[in-house]
Write a protein that holds these residues in place. Structure first.
Motif, PDB file in Angstrom:
ATOM      1  N   ASN A   1       0.562   0.849   1.242  1.00 13.59           N
ATOM      2  CA  ASN A   1      -0.697   0.218   0.850  1.00 13.59           C
ATOM      3  C   ASN A   1      -1.732   1.259   0.463  1.00 13.59           C
ATOM      4  O   ASN A   1      -1.906   2.258   1.174  1.00 13.59           O
ATOM      5  CB  ASN A   1      -1.256  -0.612   2.015  1.00 13.59           C
ATOM      6  CG  ASN A   1      -0.253  -1.609   2.546  1.00 13.59           C
ATOM      7  OD1 ASN A   1       0.189  -2.499   1.835  1.00 13.59           O
ATOM      8  ND2 ASN A   1       0.117  -1.451   3.822  1.00 13.59           N
ATOM      9  N   TYR A   2      -2.405   1.011  -0.643  1.00 15.29           N
ATOM     10  CA  TYR A   2      -3.504   1.879  -1.066  1.00 15.29           C
ATOM     11  C   TYR A   2      -4.752   1.011  -1.224  1.00 15.29           C
ATOM     12  O   TYR A   2      -4.795   0.108  -2.061  1.00 15.29           O
ATOM     13  CB  TYR A   2      -3.186   2.582  -2.383  1.00 15.29           C
ATOM     14  CG  TYR A   2      -4.277   3.528  -2.829  1.00 15.29           C
ATOM     15  CD1 TYR A   2      -4.361   4.821  -2.310  1.00 15.29           C
ATOM     16  CD2 TYR A   2      -5.237   3.131  -3.752  1.00 15.29           C
ATOM     17  CE1 TYR A   2      -5.368   5.695  -2.708  1.00 15.29           C
ATOM     18  CE2 TYR A   2      -6.238   4.001  -4.162  1.00 15.29           C
ATOM     19  CZ  TYR A   2      -6.307   5.277  -3.633  1.00 15.29           C
ATOM     20  OH  TYR A   2      -7.310   6.133  -4.021  1.00 15.29           O
ATOM     21  N   TYR A   3      -5.757   1.279  -0.383  1.00 19.49           N
ATOM     22  CA  TYR A   3      -7.011   0.523  -0.412  1.00 19.49           C
ATOM     23  C   TYR A   3      -8.123   1.431  -0.936  1.00 19.49           C
ATOM     24  O   TYR A   3      -8.631   2.281  -0.200  1.00 19.49           O
ATOM     25  CB  TYR A   3      -7.364   0.022   0.991  1.00 19.49           C
ATOM     26  CG  TYR A   3      -6.270  -0.806   1.638  1.00 19.49           C
ATOM     27  CD1 TYR A   3      -5.977  -2.086   1.175  1.00 19.49           C
ATOM     28  CD2 TYR A   3      -5.528  -0.307   2.710  1.00 19.49           C
ATOM     29  CE1 TYR A   3      -4.981  -2.846   1.758  1.00 19.49           C
ATOM     30  CE2 TYR A   3      -4.524  -1.061   3.308  1.00 19.49           C
ATOM     31  CZ  TYR A   3      -4.258  -2.333   2.824  1.00 19.49           C
ATOM     32  OH  TYR A   3      -3.265  -3.086   3.409  1.00 19.49           O
TER      33      TYR A   3
ATOM     34  N   ASP B   1      -3.849  -1.947  -3.905  1.00 17.77           N
ATOM     35  CA  ASP B   1      -2.601  -1.790  -4.638  1.00 17.77           C
ATOM     36  C   ASP B   1      -1.513  -1.423  -3.629  1.00 17.77           C
ATOM     37  O   ASP B   1      -1.798  -1.076  -2.478  1.00 17.77           O
ATOM     38  CB  ASP B   1      -2.722  -0.679  -5.686  1.00 17.77           C
ATOM     39  CG  ASP B   1      -3.802  -0.946  -6.725  1.00 17.77           C
ATOM     40  OD1 ASP B   1      -3.991  -2.119  -7.087  1.00 17.77           O
ATOM     41  OD2 ASP B   1      -4.462   0.020  -7.163  1.00 17.77           O
ATOM     42  N   TYR B   2      -0.255  -1.470  -4.056  1.00 12.94           N
ATOM     43  CA  TYR B   2       0.828  -1.145  -3.135  1.00 12.94           C
ATOM     44  C   TYR B   2       2.057  -0.676  -3.907  1.00 12.94           C
ATOM     45  O   TYR B   2       2.155  -0.840  -5.130  1.00 12.94           O
ATOM     46  CB  TYR B   2       1.185  -2.362  -2.264  1.00 12.94           C
ATOM     47  CG  TYR B   2       1.722  -3.547  -3.052  1.00 12.94           C
ATOM     48  CD1 TYR B   2       3.082  -3.659  -3.368  1.00 12.94           C
ATOM     49  CD2 TYR B   2       0.873  -4.570  -3.477  1.00 12.94           C
ATOM     50  CE1 TYR B   2       3.570  -4.737  -4.096  1.00 12.94           C
ATOM     51  CE2 TYR B   2       1.347  -5.656  -4.198  1.00 12.94           C
ATOM     52  CZ  TYR B   2       2.695  -5.736  -4.509  1.00 12.94           C
ATOM     53  OH  TYR B   2       3.174  -6.799  -5.233  1.00 12.94           O
ATOM     54  N   PHE B   3       3.005  -0.112  -3.168  1.00 10.16           N
ATOM     55  CA  PHE B   3       4.336   0.169  -3.698  1.00 10.16           C
ATOM     56  C   PHE B   3       5.331  -0.395  -2.701  1.00 10.16           C
ATOM     57  O   PHE B   3       5.287  -0.076  -1.508  1.00 10.16           O
ATOM     58  CB  PHE B   3       4.573   1.664  -3.898  1.00 10.16           C
ATOM     59  CG  PHE B   3       5.748   1.964  -4.796  1.00 10.16           C
ATOM     60  CD1 PHE B   3       5.545   2.351  -6.115  1.00 10.16           C
ATOM     61  CD2 PHE B   3       7.066   1.837  -4.345  1.00 10.16           C
ATOM     62  CE1 PHE B   3       6.623   2.608  -6.959  1.00 10.16           C
ATOM     63  CE2 PHE B   3       8.145   2.087  -5.180  1.00 10.16           C
ATOM     64  CZ  PHE B   3       7.925   2.466  -6.493  1.00 10.16           C
ATOM     65  N   PHE B   4       6.249  -1.225  -3.188  1.00  9.58           N
ATOM     66  CA  PHE B   4       7.225  -1.893  -2.329  1.00  9.58           C
ATOM     67  C   PHE B   4       8.625  -1.420  -2.700  1.00  9.58           C
ATOM     68  O   PHE B   4       8.966  -1.346  -3.884  1.00  9.58           O
ATOM     69  CB  PHE B   4       7.112  -3.408  -2.516  1.00  9.58           C
ATOM     70  CG  PHE B   4       8.045  -4.207  -1.651  1.00  9.58           C
ATOM     71  CD1 PHE B   4       7.670  -4.584  -0.372  1.00  9.58           C
ATOM     72  CD2 PHE B   4       9.302  -4.580  -2.110  1.00  9.58           C
ATOM     73  CE1 PHE B   4       8.525  -5.324   0.439  1.00  9.58           C
ATOM     74  CE2 PHE B   4      10.169  -5.311  -1.317  1.00  9.58           C
ATOM     75  CZ  PHE B   4       9.777  -5.690  -0.036  1.00  9.58           C
TER      76      PHE B   4
ATOM     77  N   VAL C   1      -4.726   4.880   3.074  1.00 10.45           N
ATOM     78  CA  VAL C   1      -3.296   4.773   2.771  1.00 10.45           C
ATOM     79  C   VAL C   1      -2.570   4.435   4.070  1.00 10.45           C
ATOM     80  O   VAL C   1      -2.795   5.076   5.098  1.00 10.45           O
ATOM     81  CB  VAL C   1      -2.732   6.080   2.192  1.00 10.45           C
ATOM     82  CG1 VAL C   1      -1.214   5.989   2.031  1.00 10.45           C
ATOM     83  CG2 VAL C   1      -3.380   6.406   0.856  1.00 10.45           C
ATOM     84  N   SER C   2      -1.710   3.425   4.039  1.00  4.27           N
ATOM     85  CA  SER C   2      -0.894   3.104   5.203  1.00  4.27           C
ATOM     86  C   SER C   2       0.500   2.711   4.742  1.00  4.27           C
ATOM     87  O   SER C   2       0.695   2.285   3.597  1.00  4.27           O
ATOM     88  CB  SER C   2      -1.519   1.972   6.027  1.00  4.27           C
ATOM     89  OG  SER C   2      -1.520   0.753   5.299  1.00  4.27           O
ATOM     90  N   LEU C   3       1.476   2.856   5.652  1.00  2.45           N
ATOM     91  CA  LEU C   3       2.868   2.534   5.336  1.00  2.45           C
ATOM     92  C   LEU C   3       3.361   1.467   6.316  1.00  2.45           C
ATOM     93  O   LEU C   3       3.379   1.709   7.533  1.00  2.45           O
ATOM     94  CB  LEU C   3       3.769   3.765   5.453  1.00  2.45           C
ATOM     95  CG  LEU C   3       3.703   4.816   4.331  1.00  2.45           C
ATOM     96  CD1 LEU C   3       2.408   5.603   4.366  1.00  2.45           C
ATOM     97  CD2 LEU C   3       4.890   5.765   4.457  1.00  2.45           C
ATOM     98  N   ALA C   4       3.733   0.314   5.804  1.00  2.56           N
ATOM     99  CA  ALA C   4       4.233  -0.775   6.643  1.00  2.56           C
ATOM    100  C   ALA C   4       5.735  -0.924   6.433  1.00  2.56           C
ATOM    101  O   ALA C   4       6.182  -1.221   5.315  1.00  2.56           O
ATOM    102  CB  ALA C   4       3.508  -2.078   6.307  1.00  2.56           C
TER     103      ALA C   4
END
Length: 358
Positions: A214-216, A141-144, A299-302
């Motif tokens: 990003n949430y994996y 899942d993600y948040f944009f 969790v990562s932030l791109a």
């Protein structure tokens, strides 16, 4: 920019699937055998370069500056990826923003659903890329959200909970955008261009900057799927804040996938397709993917630093010579990313479609 306004099928949150305790991966997430992590060669020895930016950002003797510039240039042409330390962003801020986003994904589903996104802009809480009906999906899942240009920024679309989220995102964004500006100058100089060439080619004050968190979740059968399918980034440059506990990013080097081992308090920088085009393929946007595991979430932030959407992006005239003709046809970034938004990420097929007939 013409975009589909709604998803072709009901959205299923990957985190909800993981939390339900399933033991078998739903078919929608099972990759074809050739695309599975277990089907490809993994390098256990190599890693992307790690580079200290202090000699460039804080001043230093000319020899150290030149050495640092050369290392960055080599990383851009050989790897398309590198890690940076002493980059000017406070480690405490990096840890805080990663923590607050982890807390967001821990919220009850109904609270997160308030920010559910659509393919019209992708802004908000999402679980898929691309609008092809029946497509294979990634395990994440993600948040944009949009940060630049300011006309695209609406902080009301950012999570109001946790309470500190909006404030931290704004502070973090300011610092990362500043880092992007410094890196653009470094890349310009290394290419033999004017220091402000890349920034101007991207639109100057109208440059684009957006964040995807990003949430994996934990995955019951990680060998059958990917958190993010193999692709090169369509934009200009990406600044990744990786998970501080679990590795997952893999970069393609030759015929082998290299699992990146994050350096503490470092960012991972990678070249996107637009800089590959402007540099006339001197610098490379490289295929990468994300693997998942059955034990721990990630969790990562791109942060994506992109050209203004309606500007034509083409090889810099100074990098086109009688011995090296222009390799790519001009295209606006809006036209370019429409391909991604409709079909999802798919290797390097889009940038390769721009290659000129010789």
């Amino acid at each position: 920019m013409n975009c589909v306004q709604s998803w072709p099928e009901p959205i299923v949150r990957v985190q909800s699937l993981s939390d339900s305790g399933i033991h078998l991966l739903p078919d929608r997430y099972i990759k074809t055998p050739s695309d599975r992590p277990s089907a490809t060669s993994i390098s256990t020895h190599a890693d992307i370069p790690a580079i200290d930016l202090r000699p460039l950002l804080c001043g230093g003797d000319e020899a150290r500056r030149r050495e640092t510039l050369d290392r960055i240039s080599g990383a851009c042409s050989e790897w398309g990826f590198f890690q940076v330390v002493n980059h000017g962003v406070r480690p405490e801020l990096m840890r805080s923003v990663r923590k607050v986003w982890r807390e967001f994904f821990y919220l009850p589903l109904e609270e997160k659903q308030l920010y559910a996104n659509s393919p019209a802009t992708y802004e908000g809480y999402g679980s898929r890329l691309g609008v092809e009906k029946g497509a294979k999906l990634d395990w994440g899942d993600y948040f944009f959200l949009n940060y630049l240009p300011e006309i695209m920024r609406d902080e009301n679309n950012w999570p109001a909970t946790p309470q500190s989220c909006r404030e931290l995102v704004k502070e973090y964004s300011e610092e990362v955008v500043k880092l992007c500006g410094n890196l653009m100058k470094i890349l310009s100089v290394n290419l033999g261009l004017e220091e402000d060439y890349l920034e101007k080619a991207f639109g100057g004050e109208e440059v684009g900057a957006c964040l995807r968190v990003n949430y994996y979740p934990k995955c019951p059968q990680p060998d059958l799927t990917l958190g993010l399918s193999s692709h090169s980034d369509p934009g200009g440059m990406t600044i990744l804040l990786p998970d501080d506990d679990v590795s997952g990013l893999q970069v393609l080097k030759g015929e082998q996938w290299v699992t990146v081992k994050p350096v503490p308090d470092a960012f991972i920088v990678n070249i996107g397709d637009q800089i590959q085009v402007i540099s006339n393929a001197i610098y490379k946007s490289v295929m990468h993917r994300v693997i998942v595991n059955s034990v721990k979430e990630r969790v990562s932030l791109a942060y994506f630093y992109n050209p203004k959407g309606d500007l034509l992006i083409e090889p810099a005239k100074k990098l086109v010579t009688k011995d090296r003709s222009a390799l790519y046809s001009p295209m606006t970034f809006d036209e370019y990313r429409l391909f991604i938004r409709k079909g999802g990420i798919c290797g390097k097929s889009q940038v390769e479609s721009q290659i000129c007939s010789q």
